[in-house]
Design an enzyme around this catalytic site. Sequence first.
Site, PDB file in Angstrom:
ATOM      1  N   ASP A  94      -0.088   0.719  -7.986  1.00 55.48           N
ATOM      2  CA  ASP A  94       0.829   0.039  -7.213  1.00 55.48           C
ATOM      3  C   ASP A  94       0.601  -1.531  -7.101  1.00 55.48           C
ATOM      4  O   ASP A  94      -0.552  -1.799  -6.482  1.00 55.48           O
ATOM      5  CB  ASP A  94       0.740   0.622  -5.647  1.00 55.48           C
ATOM      6  CG  ASP A  94       1.352   2.154  -5.690  1.00 55.48           C
ATOM      7  OD1 ASP A  94       1.027   2.813  -6.573  1.00 55.48           O
ATOM      8  OD2 ASP A  94       1.906   2.472  -4.698  1.00 55.48           O
ATOM      9  N   LYS A 156       8.988  -0.285  -4.901  1.00 53.58           N
ATOM     10  CA  LYS A 156       8.582   0.191  -3.614  1.00 53.58           C
ATOM     11  C   LYS A 156       8.642  -0.831  -2.476  1.00 53.58           C
ATOM     12  O   LYS A 156       8.791  -2.217  -2.701  1.00 53.58           O
ATOM     13  CB  LYS A 156       6.946   0.197  -3.962  1.00 53.58           C
ATOM     14  CG  LYS A 156       6.047   0.802  -2.583  1.00 53.58           C
ATOM     15  CD  LYS A 156       4.824   1.069  -2.901  1.00 53.58           C
ATOM     16  CE  LYS A 156       3.818   1.365  -1.924  1.00 53.58           C
ATOM     17  NZ  LYS A 156       2.207   1.315  -2.244  1.00 53.58           N
ATOM     18  N   LYS A 185      10.115   4.181  -4.258  1.00 53.53           N
ATOM     19  CA  LYS A 185       8.987   4.568  -3.571  1.00 53.53           C
ATOM     20  C   LYS A 185       9.309   3.634  -1.880  1.00 53.53           C
ATOM     21  O   LYS A 185       9.269   2.608  -1.939  1.00 53.53           O
ATOM     22  CB  LYS A 185       7.664   4.288  -3.803  1.00 53.53           C
ATOM     23  CG  LYS A 185       6.640   4.782  -2.914  1.00 53.53           C
ATOM     24  CD  LYS A 185       5.156   4.512  -3.474  1.00 53.53           C
ATOM     25  CE  LYS A 185       3.985   4.715  -2.445  1.00 53.53           C
ATOM     26  NZ  LYS A 185       2.733   4.678  -3.330  1.00 53.53           N
TER      27      LYS A 185
END
Length: 231
Positions: A94, A156, A185
């Site tokens: 991430d 995300k 996400k």
Amino acid sequence: MNFTVAQIAKMIDHSILRPEFTVQDVREGCEVAAKYQVASVCVRPCDVPVAVELLKGTDVLVGTVIGFPHGNSPTAVKVAETELAVEQGAVEIDMVINVGWLRSGDIGAVEQEIKAIVTAAGDAHVKVILETAYLTDEQKLAACWAAERAGAAFVKTSTGFAPTGATVDDLALMRSAVSPKVQVKASGGIRTLDALLAMTSLGVTRFGSSATADILEDAARRQLTRAGGRA
């Protein structure tokens, strides 16, 4: 609720990222992840080896964060972080974009950095954190397009350390911006089952949360109640 508890669990990345967490806190977080068989844990880079060892023999993946939480590390540092994390067993990455570059209009630099991290990650999935709290809609769209062009697996919303986290409007915008091969996400403030379920209706497939146990216990209660009602 149209999902089983097990299906909801496999949408959750259990977040173990607070800076003050001790090694024992990380161990307890991994125990929660293993108990509920979530999709993954998302741990601090220093905790990857511990998480990999603790979750060996489970199907819970180990992920970590890169350039976290502000995204301002030089690209070479982010690449080195990624390479080390993968070497230590992380399979989900991430990364935080360089928000300042994006806000300055240098989309090319943002895209090149994402691509460098995707390359360094190899088979590991890269999730690109936009930090939507600081962006206009136009900047969010540009970041999503850059992430897809660079080969990211996910876009995300947030780190959870900005003033605001995931919102329905941002998630709908992000889902509209990328093709079906890129997942979305939601992260930042996902603390209830109802919030999670509302976001699945937008096409969100993964959720970062530290409230995993509360969400899944609520799902289990509802599933039991529903089963009892049918009986």
